[in-house]
Write a protein that holds these residues in place. Structure first.
Motif, short mmCIF file in Angstrom:
data_model
loop_
_atom_site.label_atom_id
_atom_site.label_comp_id
_atom_site.label_asym_id
_atom_site.label_seq_id
_atom_site.Cartn_x
_atom_site.Cartn_y
_atom_site.Cartn_z
N SER A 136 -32.76 48.80 -105.40
CA SER A 136 -32.25 50.17 -105.65
C SER A 136 -31.11 50.80 -104.85
O SER A 136 -30.76 51.93 -104.44
CB SER A 136 -33.31 51.27 -105.58
OG SER A 136 -33.82 51.11 -104.36
N GLY A 137 -30.57 49.78 -103.84
CA GLY A 137 -29.36 50.24 -103.07
C GLY A 137 -29.67 50.48 -101.66
O GLY A 137 -28.75 50.92 -100.98
N PHE A 153 -24.84 43.20 -105.45
CA PHE A 153 -25.04 42.67 -106.71
C PHE A 153 -26.54 42.89 -107.29
O PHE A 153 -27.59 42.99 -106.61
CB PHE A 153 -24.98 41.04 -106.99
CG PHE A 153 -23.60 40.54 -106.59
CD1 PHE A 153 -22.56 40.56 -107.39
CD2 PHE A 153 -23.27 40.45 -104.97
CE1 PHE A 153 -21.09 40.28 -107.00
CE2 PHE A 153 -22.20 39.92 -104.84
CZ PHE A 153 -20.93 39.99 -105.61
N GLU A 154 -26.76 43.46 -108.59
CA GLU A 154 -27.80 43.69 -109.18
C GLU A 154 -27.90 43.34 -110.36
O GLU A 154 -27.33 43.65 -111.33
CB GLU A 154 -28.62 44.95 -108.95
CG GLU A 154 -29.91 45.59 -109.51
CD GLU A 154 -31.01 44.39 -109.08
OE1 GLU A 154 -31.57 43.73 -109.95
OE2 GLU A 154 -31.30 44.33 -107.86
N GLY A 157 -30.05 46.32 -115.02
CA GLY A 157 -29.05 47.41 -115.38
C GLY A 157 -29.82 48.78 -114.96
O GLY A 157 -28.68 49.63 -114.20
N TYR A 159 -31.85 49.17 -112.32
CA TYR A 159 -31.65 49.14 -110.66
C TYR A 159 -30.30 49.58 -110.23
O TYR A 159 -29.98 50.23 -109.35
CB TYR A 159 -32.30 48.07 -109.92
CG TYR A 159 -33.79 47.80 -110.35
CD1 TYR A 159 -34.50 49.00 -110.61
CD2 TYR A 159 -34.36 46.41 -110.33
CE1 TYR A 159 -35.99 48.56 -110.75
CE2 TYR A 159 -35.54 46.47 -110.59
CZ TYR A 159 -36.43 47.50 -110.78
OH TYR A 159 -37.94 47.37 -111.07
N PHE A 160 -29.42 48.73 -111.02
CA PHE A 160 -28.09 48.78 -110.67
C PHE A 160 -27.30 50.16 -110.86
O PHE A 160 -26.72 50.89 -109.94
CB PHE A 160 -27.11 47.93 -111.55
CG PHE A 160 -25.48 48.08 -111.02
CD1 PHE A 160 -24.92 47.72 -110.08
CD2 PHE A 160 -24.96 49.14 -111.91
CE1 PHE A 160 -23.54 47.58 -109.89
CE2 PHE A 160 -23.35 49.22 -111.66
CZ PHE A 160 -22.93 48.52 -110.32
N ASN A 161 -27.78 50.92 -111.71
CA ASN A 161 -27.50 52.42 -112.21
C ASN A 161 -28.05 53.30 -110.78
O ASN A 161 -27.25 54.14 -110.43
CB ASN A 161 -27.84 52.89 -113.48
CG ASN A 161 -27.08 52.23 -114.40
OD1 ASN A 161 -25.84 51.94 -114.28
ND2 ASN A 161 -27.69 52.22 -115.63
N GLN A 164 -26.13 52.59 -107.70
CA GLN A 164 -24.74 53.07 -107.82
C GLN A 164 -24.94 54.89 -107.56
O GLN A 164 -24.07 55.29 -106.80
CB GLN A 164 -24.32 53.08 -109.36
CG GLN A 164 -22.80 53.62 -109.40
CD GLN A 164 -22.30 53.40 -111.02
OE1 GLN A 164 -23.14 53.23 -111.87
NE2 GLN A 164 -21.15 53.21 -111.06
#
Length: 176
Positions: A136-137, A153-154, A157, A159-161, A164
Motif C-alpha cells: 500500500s506504499g 513495484f507492486e 493492481g 494495492y498499486f492504485n 499511487q
C-alpha cells in the motif's frame, strides 16, 4: 524457493544496488536463509531488528503467538549507518496498525515510525529508496517524508492504485 523466499529475487536486488544495503521483513524461518545468503555468501554485516506487536492476531493453536516480526538488515562492509541515537533502535513495540490496514485494505501495513527510522539510518537526502514489494506504499510515504526519491513495484493492481494515491497525497507528482 525456501520458506517462501526465492534467492533469485535477492540476486536481482543485489544486481541493481550500488552497495548492499537492504532490509527484509521476514519470518523466523527465513532468518537462517538470509544469514547464509548475506553473511556467508556475500560477507555482509547484518543485524536483526524486531517489531513486537502489542495486539497480535489471537490465532495460536499449537504454536506461540505471531507477535514478533523480524527485520533482517544486511549491508556491505564500509556502508555506513546514519541517523542518531533515537533512530537506531533494534527493538520496536507498537500495536498492529489496524486503522491503516482498514483504510488501505492491505494486510501487512508497516508502522511509519519504523520505516522512517530505517530510511534515515540507511540513506541520505535525495538517495533512492527501492521497495520491490510496495503493497500500500508505506515505505514510499516514509521515503518522501524524509526527502528521498522512491521507486516501488507492486504486482497487485488494487494495492498499486492505493499506493499511487497515498504517494500523490504526500507530494509525489508522477507515479507510473
Amino acid at each position: 524457493m525456501s520458506n517462501g523466499f526465492d534467492e533469485s529475487v535477492l540476486d536481482e536486488l543485489i544486481r541493481v544496488m550500488k552497495k548492499i544495503n537492504i532490509y527484509v521483513f521476514c519470518s523466523q524461518k527465513q532468518i537462517p536463509l538470509l544469514i547464509n545468503y548475506f553473511n556467508v555468501k556475500h560477507k555482509c554485516n547484518w543485524n536483526l531488528l524486531t517489531w513486537h506487536k502489542t495486539n497480535p492476531v489471537p490465532a495460536c493453536k499449537n504454536k506461540y503467538l505471531s507477535d514478533t516480526e523480524y527485520i533482517f538488515f544486511a549491508r556491505e562492509k564500509g556502508v555506513p549507518i546514519y541517523g542518531e541515537y533515537k533512530t537506531k533502535r533494534t527493538y520496536y513495540v507498537t500495536p498492529l496498525n489496524t486503522k491503516e490496514k482498514k483504510l488501505y485494505n492491505h494486510p501487512t501495513v508497516k508502522p511509519q515510525e519504523i520505516l522512517m527510522n530505517l530510511i534515515v539510518n540507511s540513506s541520505n537526502k535525495s538517495d533512492i529508496v527501492l521497495d520491490p514489494f510496495m503493497g500500500s506504499g508505506s515505505t514510499g510515504v516514509a521515503a518522501i517524508k524524509n526527502d528521498r526519491r522512491f521507486i516501488g513495484f507492486e504486482i497487485n493492481g488494487e494495492y498499486f492504485n492505493t499506493a499511487q494515491n497515498r504517494l500523490q497525497n504526500v507530494g509525489l507528482q508522477e507515479v507510473a
